[in-house]
Design a protein around this motif. Structure first.
Motif, PDB file in Angstrom:
ATOM      1  N   LEU A 127     -21.147 -88.221  49.684  1.00  0.00           N
ATOM      2  CA  LEU A 127     -22.386 -88.593  50.370  1.00  0.00           C
ATOM      3  C   LEU A 127     -23.598 -88.455  49.440  1.00  0.00           C
ATOM      4  N   ARG A 128     -23.577 -87.460  48.577  1.00  0.00           N
ATOM      5  CA  ARG A 128     -24.664 -87.318  47.596  1.00  0.00           C
ATOM      6  C   ARG A 128     -24.679 -88.488  46.616  1.00  0.00           C
ATOM      7  N   LYS A 129     -23.501 -88.973  46.255  1.00  0.00           N
ATOM      8  CA  LYS A 129     -23.422 -90.144  45.377  1.00  0.00           C
ATOM      9  C   LYS A 129     -24.028 -91.361  46.081  1.00  0.00           C
ATOM     10  N   ALA A 130     -23.741 -91.513  47.361  1.00  0.00           N
ATOM     11  CA  ALA A 130     -24.323 -92.618  48.130  1.00  0.00           C
ATOM     12  C   ALA A 130     -25.847 -92.504  48.146  1.00  0.00           C
ATOM     13  N   ILE A 131     -26.354 -91.300  48.347  1.00  0.00           N
ATOM     14  CA  ILE A 131     -27.798 -91.074  48.340  1.00  0.00           C
ATOM     15  C   ILE A 131     -28.386 -91.439  46.979  1.00  0.00           C
ATOM     16  N   TRP A 132     -27.686 -91.077  45.902  1.00  0.00           N
ATOM     17  CA  TRP A 132     -28.159 -91.401  44.559  1.00  0.00           C
ATOM     18  C   TRP A 132     -28.315 -92.904  44.388  1.00  0.00           C
ATOM     19  N   TYR A 133     -27.307 -93.674  44.830  1.00  0.00           N
ATOM     20  CA  TYR A 133     -27.384 -95.131  44.725  1.00  0.00           C
ATOM     21  C   TYR A 133     -28.513 -95.687  45.585  1.00  0.00           C
ATOM     22  N   LEU A 134     -28.672 -95.177  46.790  1.00  0.00           N
ATOM     23  CA  LEU A 134     -29.746 -95.654  47.662  1.00  0.00           C
ATOM     24  C   LEU A 134     -31.122 -95.325  47.083  1.00  0.00           C
ATOM     25  N   ASN A 135     -31.276 -94.129  46.546  1.00  0.00           N
ATOM     26  CA  ASN A 135     -32.549 -93.767  45.923  1.00  0.00           C
ATOM     27  C   ASN A 135     -32.866 -94.679  44.739  1.00  0.00           C
ATOM     28  N   ARG A 136     -31.861 -95.014  43.977  1.00  0.00           N
ATOM     29  CA  ARG A 136     -32.048 -95.919  42.839  1.00  0.00           C
ATOM     30  C   ARG A 136     -32.584 -97.272  43.316  1.00  0.00           C
ATOM     31  N   GLU A 137     -32.024 -97.776  44.404  1.00  0.00           N
ATOM     32  CA  GLU A 137     -32.466 -99.065  44.948  1.00  0.00           C
ATOM     33  C   GLU A 137     -33.870 -98.953  45.540  1.00  0.00           C
ATOM     34  N   ILE A 138     -34.160 -97.844  46.197  1.00  0.00           N
ATOM     35  CA  ILE A 138     -35.499 -97.630  46.761  1.00  0.00           C
ATOM     36  C   ILE A 138     -36.549 -97.628  45.655  1.00  0.00           C
ATOM     37  N   VAL A 139     -36.273 -96.952  44.569  1.00  0.00           N
ATOM     38  CA  VAL A 139     -37.209 -96.903  43.438  1.00  0.00           C
ATOM     39  C   VAL A 139     -37.413 -98.305  42.868  1.00  0.00           C
ATOM     40  N   ARG A 140     -36.328 -99.064  42.730  1.00  0.00           N
ATOM     41  CA  ARG A 140     -36.438-100.424  42.194  1.00  0.00           C
ATOM     42  C   ARG A 140     -37.307-101.294  43.099  1.00  0.00           C
ATOM     43  N   ILE A 141     -37.080-101.217  44.411  1.00  0.00           N
ATOM     44  CA  ILE A 141     -37.857-102.020  45.354  1.00  0.00           C
ATOM     45  C   ILE A 141     -39.324-101.601  45.334  1.00  0.00           C
ATOM     46  N   ALA A 142     -39.573-100.308  45.300  1.00  0.00           N
ATOM     47  CA  ALA A 142     -40.957 -99.805  45.273  1.00  0.00           C
ATOM     48  C   ALA A 142     -41.682-100.297  44.022  1.00  0.00           C
ATOM     49  N   LYS A 143     -41.001-100.281  42.874  1.00  0.00           N
ATOM     50  CA  LYS A 143     -41.609-100.759  41.636  1.00  0.00           C
ATOM     51  C   LYS A 143     -41.930-102.252  41.744  1.00  0.00           C
ATOM     52  N   THR A 144     -41.024-103.012  42.342  1.00  0.00           N
ATOM     53  CA  THR A 144     -41.230-104.449  42.517  1.00  0.00           C
ATOM     54  C   THR A 144     -42.446-104.705  43.397  1.00  0.00           C
ATOM     55  N   LYS A 145     -42.537-103.972  44.500  1.00  0.00           N
ATOM     56  CA  LYS A 145     -43.670-104.138  45.405  1.00  0.00           C
ATOM     57  C   LYS A 145     -44.976-103.706  44.744  1.00  0.00           C
ATOM     58  N   ASP A 146     -44.946-102.625  43.982  1.00  0.00           N
ATOM     59  CA  ASP A 146     -46.135-102.181  43.257  1.00  0.00           C
ATOM     60  C   ASP A 146     -46.584-103.231  42.249  1.00  0.00           C
ATOM     61  N   THR A 147     -45.616-103.820  41.547  1.00  0.00           N
ATOM     62  CA  THR A 147     -45.926-104.836  40.555  1.00  0.00           C
ATOM     63  C   THR A 147     -46.506-106.072  41.231  1.00  0.00           C
ATOM     64  N   ASN A 148     -45.915-106.480  42.354  1.00  0.00           N
ATOM     65  CA  ASN A 148     -46.404-107.648  43.079  1.00  0.00           C
ATOM     66  C   ASN A 148     -47.803-107.407  43.653  1.00  0.00           C
ATOM     67  N   THR A 149     -48.041-106.195  44.143  1.00  0.00           N
ATOM     68  CA  THR A 149     -49.347-105.853  44.704  1.00  0.00           C
ATOM     69  C   THR A 149     -50.411-105.852  43.607  1.00  0.00           C
ATOM     70  N   SER A 150     -50.069-105.305  42.446  1.00  0.00           N
ATOM     71  CA  SER A 150     -51.009-105.247  41.322  1.00  0.00           C
ATOM     72  C   SER A 150     -51.326-106.654  40.805  1.00  0.00           C
ATOM     73  N   ALA A 151     -50.321-107.498  40.784  1.00  0.00           N
ATOM     74  CA  ALA A 151     -50.506-108.848  40.255  1.00  0.00           C
ATOM     75  C   ALA A 151     -51.386-109.696  41.169  1.00  0.00           C
ATOM     76  N   SER A 152     -51.306-109.450  42.480  1.00  0.00           N
ATOM     77  CA  SER A 152     -52.084-110.253  43.421  1.00  0.00           C
ATOM     78  C   SER A 152     -53.499-109.734  43.597  1.00  0.00           C
ATOM     79  N   ALA A 153     -53.762-108.539  43.125  1.00  0.00           N
ATOM     80  CA  ALA A 153     -55.101-107.958  43.301  1.00  0.00           C
ATOM     81  C   ALA A 153     -56.086-108.477  42.290  1.00  0.00           C
TER      82      ALA A 153
END
Length: 75
Positions: free
Chosen positions: A49-75
């Motif tokens: 279950l900790r391994k599953a959490i690790w993979y999910l956290n990795r995806e969350i970080v990737r999505i957050a970075k994408t959204k941050d980049t998109n928000t910065s680019a549109s501002a």
């Protein structure tokens, strides 16, 4: 020497598809660890279950970075 626009676009499209495929693999790995948690070895259920959490956290970080980049680019 410049790369023709059509080829440059195809290279970008291939890179995008590879990233998307990798992202699906990351989420798929999380699902796999959740589904199999403790089946091979009941003593490792928490580890699985900790391994599953690790993979999910990795995806969350990737999505957050994408959204941050998109928000910065549109501002």
């Amino acid at each position: 020497m410049s790369i023709p626009q059509k080829i440059a676009y195809k290279e970008q499209e291939l890179a995008s598809n590879a990233l998307e495929s990798n992202n699906l693999q990351v989420v798929g790995n999380a699902v796999k660890y959740i589904a199999r948690a403790g089946l091979k070895d009941p003593d490792h259920e928490i580890t699985d279950l900790r391994k599953a959490i690790w993979y999910l956290n990795r995806e969350i970080v990737r999505i957050a970075k994408t959204k941050d980049t998109n928000t910065s680019a549109s501002a």
